[in-house]
Design an enzyme around this catalytic site. Sequence first.
Site, PDB file in Angstrom:
ATOM      1  CG  HIS A  38      93.134   6.901 -24.403  1.00  0.00           C
ATOM      2  ND1 HIS A  38      94.397   7.400 -24.155  1.00  0.00           N
ATOM      3  CD2 HIS A  38      92.273   7.865 -24.021  1.00  0.00           C
ATOM      4  CE1 HIS A  38      94.300   8.614 -23.654  1.00  0.00           C
ATOM      5  NE2 HIS A  38      93.017   8.919 -23.559  1.00  0.00           N
ATOM      6  CD  GLU A  88      85.504   1.975 -53.808  1.00  0.00           C
ATOM      7  OE1 GLU A  88      85.570   0.915 -54.464  1.00  0.00           O
ATOM      8  OE2 GLU A  88      84.621   2.835 -53.986  1.00  0.00           O
ATOM      9  CG  ASP A  90      97.573  13.181 -19.381  1.00  0.00           C
ATOM     10  OD1 ASP A  90      97.537  12.048 -18.862  1.00  0.00           O
ATOM     11  OD2 ASP A  90      97.453  13.357 -20.614  1.00  0.00           O
ATOM     12  CG  ASP A 125     101.022  10.000 -22.260  1.00  0.00           C
ATOM     13  OD1 ASP A 125     100.022   9.400 -21.817  1.00  0.00           O
ATOM     14  OD2 ASP A 125     100.971  11.159 -22.723  1.00  0.00           O
ATOM     15  NE  ARG A 149      94.466  10.348 -29.293  1.00  0.00           N
ATOM     16  CZ  ARG A 149      95.371  10.938 -30.067  1.00  0.00           C
ATOM     17  NH1 ARG A 149      96.128  11.893 -29.559  1.00  0.00           N
ATOM     18  NH2 ARG A 149      95.528  10.588 -31.319  1.00  0.00           N
ATOM     19  CE  LYS A 187      97.535  16.608 -21.694  1.00  0.00           C
ATOM     20  NZ  LYS A 187      97.758  15.506 -22.642  1.00  0.00           N
ATOM     21  N   GLY A 230     103.678  17.071 -28.268  1.00  0.00           N
ATOM     22  CA  GLY A 230     103.532  18.276 -27.438  1.00  0.00           C
ATOM     23  C   GLY A 230     103.508  17.958 -25.948  1.00  0.00           C
ATOM     24  CB  THR A 231     101.537  15.502 -23.953  1.00  0.00           C
ATOM     25  OG1 THR A 231     100.287  15.887 -24.518  1.00  0.00           O
ATOM     26  CG2 THR A 231     101.359  15.132 -22.492  1.00  0.00           C
TER      27      THR A 231
HETATM   28  C1  R5P Z   1      96.059  11.974 -23.878  1.00  0.00           C
HETATM   29  O1  R5P Z   1      95.056  11.710 -23.239  1.00  0.00           O
HETATM   30  C2  R5P Z   1      97.033  10.925 -24.298  1.00  0.00           C
HETATM   31  O2  R5P Z   1      97.278  10.004 -23.280  1.00  0.00           O
HETATM   32  C3  R5P Z   1      98.349  11.534 -24.731  1.00  0.00           C
HETATM   33  O3  R5P Z   1      98.905  12.263 -23.646  1.00  0.00           O
HETATM   34  C4  R5P Z   1      98.177  12.494 -25.879  1.00  0.00           C
HETATM   35  O4  R5P Z   1      97.274  11.991 -26.813  1.00  0.00           O
HETATM   36  C5  R5P Z   1      99.512  12.739 -26.543  1.00  0.00           C
HETATM   37  O5  R5P Z   1      99.294  13.609 -27.609  1.00  0.00           O
HETATM   38  P1  R5P Z   1     100.396  14.647 -28.059  1.00  0.00           P
HETATM   39  O6  R5P Z   1     101.672  13.875 -28.251  1.00  0.00           O
HETATM   40  O7  R5P Z   1      99.831  15.209 -29.343  1.00  0.00           O
HETATM   41  O8  R5P Z   1     100.496  15.686 -27.000  1.00  0.00           O
END
Ligand code: R5P
Length: 322
Positions: free
Chosen positions: A130, A39, A169, A221, A96, A192, A228-229
């Site tokens: 986002h 807490e 994406d 981004d 997100r 993507k 990963g993306t």
């Molecule tokens: C997705 O909608 C976000 O804009 C990012 O592309 C995503 O959250 C990146 O996540 P990660 O680095 O895990 O692929």
Amino acid sequence: MKKLKLIAGRGNPSLAQKIANQLKEPLTPVQINSFANGEIYARICEKVRDDDIFIIQSTSSPVNDQLMELLITIDALKRASAGRINVVAPYLCYGRQDRKIISREPISAKLVADLICKAGANRLVSVDLHTDAIQGFFDIPVDHLVGYPQFAEYFLREKIKNLVIVAPDVGAVKKAAKLGTLLHVPLVFIDKRRGSQNFDSHSEVTTIVGEIKDKNCIIYDDMIDSGGTVCNVAQALKEKGAKQIFICATHALLSGEASTKLQNSPASKILFLDTLAIPTEKLIPKMEILSLARLLAKVIKRIHSGQSLGALFKWEEKLVAL
Ligand code: R5P
């Protein structure tokens, strides 16, 4: 005029200190502790009655603790009769989850907005939410700042030729297009696909739409979480003949092995903004962090004195049609 006071949460103390230095204002002392069971306790250590308070707190890792700390600090300020409580959360969590895609999902971004409003905040300042629509989840004024001009300045300074902007994406297309417009370079985008719903799952590059062979590519981004993306996109671009690859992202979430993935990726440079604190062990040689402290200091000064923020963002008018 109420007195301007700055309060730093534990989320991004170094950004808070830089903002305080820019404004030549001290940070108001606060005592924030965690009890043994997790807490959180927050106490404002001097009077704030009627003052114009700016709490600087990013809600990154540990995300739920930092969010809760923000809410508790707002509550302490409200009960201490602060005049106005402005939340400066350069990275706002849960963005997100901004809509239901399949049945029985939460809309956590709305819940977070409700919590912040209910706790007693009078204004939110944030960077690269986002989606733009999250502004409307708040029943208080939201000053939504954007990060891409900082990246545009960097690339204009570096005078790198033969560039294209790559949106990794569909969700990133709008912001990437704006960066492309500021730099006067074409946009490429990526189809993507994720294995399952937008949740911690492996993403794949299925199609690259646009010309990237022999081009210097900037992948842009809003955030890098697992990495990963952007790493998949960087790899696909390299295989299709891209020259130099740069990665830009506003929020360096860098969970798990993200930094290692980025270090091993074909990208030669990775740029972030300092919207959240990056632990030293996650910093890698390819990374460069651009600071928002000057901009945020100007924003805070203008909000405090009731001036428009529009003058800080003249370039936005040119992009409004996008
Ligand atoms: C997705 O909608 C976000 O804009 C990012 O592309 C995503 O959250 C990146 O996540 P990660 O680095 O895990 O692929």
